[in-house]
Design a protein around this motif. Structure first.
Motif, short mmCIF file in Angstrom:
data_model
loop_
_atom_site.label_atom_id
_atom_site.label_comp_id
_atom_site.label_asym_id
_atom_site.label_seq_id
_atom_site.Cartn_x
_atom_site.Cartn_y
_atom_site.Cartn_z
N ARG A 1 0.94 -1.18 -0.06
CA ARG A 1 -0.02 0.13 0.12
C ARG A 1 0.92 1.25 -0.06
O ARG A 1 0.36 2.40 -0.45
CB ARG A 1 -0.98 0.20 1.19
CG ARG A 1 -1.93 -0.89 1.21
CD ARG A 1 -2.95 -0.83 0.06
NE ARG A 1 -4.45 -1.50 0.33
CZ ARG A 1 -5.36 -1.37 -0.51
NH1 ARG A 1 -5.19 -0.82 -1.77
NH2 ARG A 1 -6.34 -1.88 -0.22
N HIS B 1 -4.67 2.62 -4.45
CA HIS B 1 -5.45 1.66 -3.68
C HIS B 1 -6.72 1.39 -4.24
O HIS B 1 -6.95 0.18 -4.15
CB HIS B 1 -5.41 2.22 -2.23
CG HIS B 1 -4.60 2.78 -1.73
ND1 HIS B 1 -4.34 3.62 -0.43
CD2 HIS B 1 -3.01 2.19 -1.88
CE1 HIS B 1 -2.91 3.60 -0.12
NE2 HIS B 1 -2.40 2.82 -0.91
N ASN C 1 -7.40 -2.35 -5.25
CA ASN C 1 -8.79 -3.21 -4.77
C ASN C 1 -9.74 -3.84 -5.83
O ASN C 1 -10.49 -4.69 -5.54
CB ASN C 1 -9.61 -2.33 -4.04
CG ASN C 1 -9.13 -1.65 -2.52
OD1 ASN C 1 -7.96 -2.48 -2.18
ND2 ASN C 1 -9.56 -0.62 -1.88
N GLN C 2 -9.51 -3.28 -6.97
CA GLN C 2 -10.50 -3.70 -8.26
C GLN C 2 -9.58 -4.92 -8.87
O GLN C 2 -10.20 -5.49 -9.78
CB GLN C 2 -10.92 -2.62 -9.05
CG GLN C 2 -11.51 -1.62 -8.54
CD GLN C 2 -11.70 -0.41 -9.45
OE1 GLN C 2 -11.77 -0.21 -10.56
NE2 GLN C 2 -11.42 0.76 -8.87
N HIS D 1 -8.48 -8.45 -9.19
CA HIS D 1 -8.90 -9.84 -8.62
C HIS D 1 -8.18 -11.17 -9.19
O HIS D 1 -8.11 -10.95 -10.46
CB HIS D 1 -10.40 -9.74 -8.63
CG HIS D 1 -11.09 -8.94 -7.77
ND1 HIS D 1 -12.18 -8.15 -8.16
CD2 HIS D 1 -10.89 -8.15 -6.44
CE1 HIS D 1 -12.46 -7.11 -7.64
NE2 HIS D 1 -11.94 -7.23 -6.50
#
Length: 429
Positions: A2, A135, A139-140, A142
């Motif tokens: 992060r 970030h 998070n998107q 996958h």
């Protein structure tokens, strides 16, 4: 990850401070993997796929104008396809192939069942707002396992136990034991080289049954010395490097990122820049004042000045940076917490105006500018502060890495004039 790497980060040598990383260890022995790529605009990004031997065999990203959506990552030997990117997810009737209700953009064919992805998203400003956008992209992104269409298990599942249990506490022995467990299930991509590779592994004590026994009657110290000489000699071979201007050199495209059977160059790059991207994505030119020495050295009151004749020419989403590392190849602690100079910072011309300022202000043109590298405990005058890259406190050996992301052909072939490097007294007030 992060946050950007700092001097406290020692997981790998020579980390960059240009991108946020997202990492995943991949096991394709029993499943394929769906890779969901988000919409990423106005910044460099790349999903580099590495086999178990750290070959960057495929990339999707801004350089290749890749499309957001879902890709299927699969072991190429299961399907008879060549390793790499296979775009297109269409059926015979022209409709889009769907998987788990996702439209498929294409396939990533992996040469080994085990591997790794180290996604890189470029940091533009480094502001809280910019980091929040990064970030959100992380998070998107996958990964999902997908049952194979064929009932073929090509390797045992990659488990934590396999990677950690019953291994020696001695790091060198542990590495060899781990290699012995993995190698039998991950043959080299060039199957014609399998016999030679197997022979070399056997000579080193790594056997097809997954066991490791130190070879008898071998002076391992002498063997290590011989291997280091071979690796060092590899970089001097004409096919492995490109001579640039003003003392700079670069790896040839066949000796960076994806190495084929060039095992010596793979080892060379792993030592100084593990999991390097291939040359289409990034260049890592190096400077050395001596043909026999790849690191630099400063006395307590000395400095290097890098004079750029012009801004480096890059593709649309490209950017560049100059990063300093200590003798152990980690980021240099310094009072500014500054680890790199780049085109996204506040570097200035001699008259104090910014090299990369307001895009609407073209009064500066493409003039020459200078960067200063001197010890972290020798503070330069204020007019040099923005262009100062701190080297290790007290001087000594250190390393510099110049990175060009999304490089143009003029950078790759050396027709652009690389920076002039001069060593002299430190600049003090």
């Amino acid at each position: 990850m992060r946050e950007l790497a700092t001097s406290a980060y020692h997981d790998v040598v020579r980390p960059n401070v240009d991108t946020l990383y997202s990492a995943a260890v991949i096991d394709l022995s029993h499943h394929d993997v769906l890779v969901d790529v988000p919409v990423i605009k106005d910044r460099f990004w790349v999903f580099p796929f590495y086999d178990v031997y750290a070959n960057n065999y495929a990339n999707i990203g801004s350089v290749t104008n890749s499309t957001a959506g879902t890709y299927i990552l699969r072991y190429s030997a299961d399907h008879g396809h060549k390793p790499g990117v296979q775009l297109g997810g269409e059926k015979e009737d022209g409709s889009r192939l769907k998987c788990d209700r996702r439209h498929i953009q294409g396939y990533i064919n992996a040469p080994t069942p085990y591997g790794i992805i180290i996604t890189r998203y470029a940091v533009k400003e480094g502001t809280p707002e910019d980091m929040a956008q990064l970030h959100a992209l992380q998070n998107q992104t996958h990964l999902h396992t997908l049952k194979k269409h064929i009932n073929q298990h090509t390797a045992p599942p990659l488990t934590i136990s396999m990677l950690n249990s019953s291994l020696s506490s001695d790091p060198a022995t542990k590495l060899m034991q781990l290699t012995a467990r993995i190698a039998p299930h991950n043959p080299p991509r060039d199957t014609a080289d399998l016999g030679r590779v197997t022979h070399m592994l056997n000579e080193a004590g790594i056997h097809p049954d997954g066991s490791y026994q130190p070879p008898r009657g071998v002076n391992l110290t002498a063997a290590y010395s011989a291997s280091q000489k071979e690796i060092s000699a590899a970089i001097t071979q004409p096919q492995n490097h490109i001579t640039l201007t003003h003392g700079w050199t670069s790896l040839s495209s066949t000796a960076q990122g994806d190495y084929g059977t060039n095992y010596a160059m793979r080892a060379f790059v792993a030592y100084s820049g593990y999991l390097a991207l291939d040359a289409s994505q990034a260049l890592y030119p190096s400077y050395s004042a001596s043909a026999n020495k790849k690191n630099l050295n400063l006395g307590p009151q000395q400095a290097y000045i890098f004079t750029f004749g012009s801004k480096p020419p890059l593709d649309e989403t490209g950017f560049w940076s100059l990063t300093a590392y200590d003798a152990e190849q980690y980021l240099v602690p310094n009072p500014l917490d500054r680890y790199a100079l780049n085109d996204r910072g506040n570097i200035t011309y001699a008259n104090g105006s910014r090299v990369y300022g307001d895009a609407s202000d073209s009064s500066r043109g493409d003039a020459s500018f200078q960067l200063l590298v001197q010890p972290a405990d020798v503070t330069p005058p204020r007019n040099w502060t923005a262009n100062w890259l701190p080297a290790p406190k007290g001087g000594g050996d250190f390393y510099l890495t110049l990175r060009f992301y999304a490089p143009t052909e003029t950078l790759r072939n050396g027709s652009w004039s690389y920076p002039v490097v001069q060593k002299g007294p430190a600049i003090v007030a």
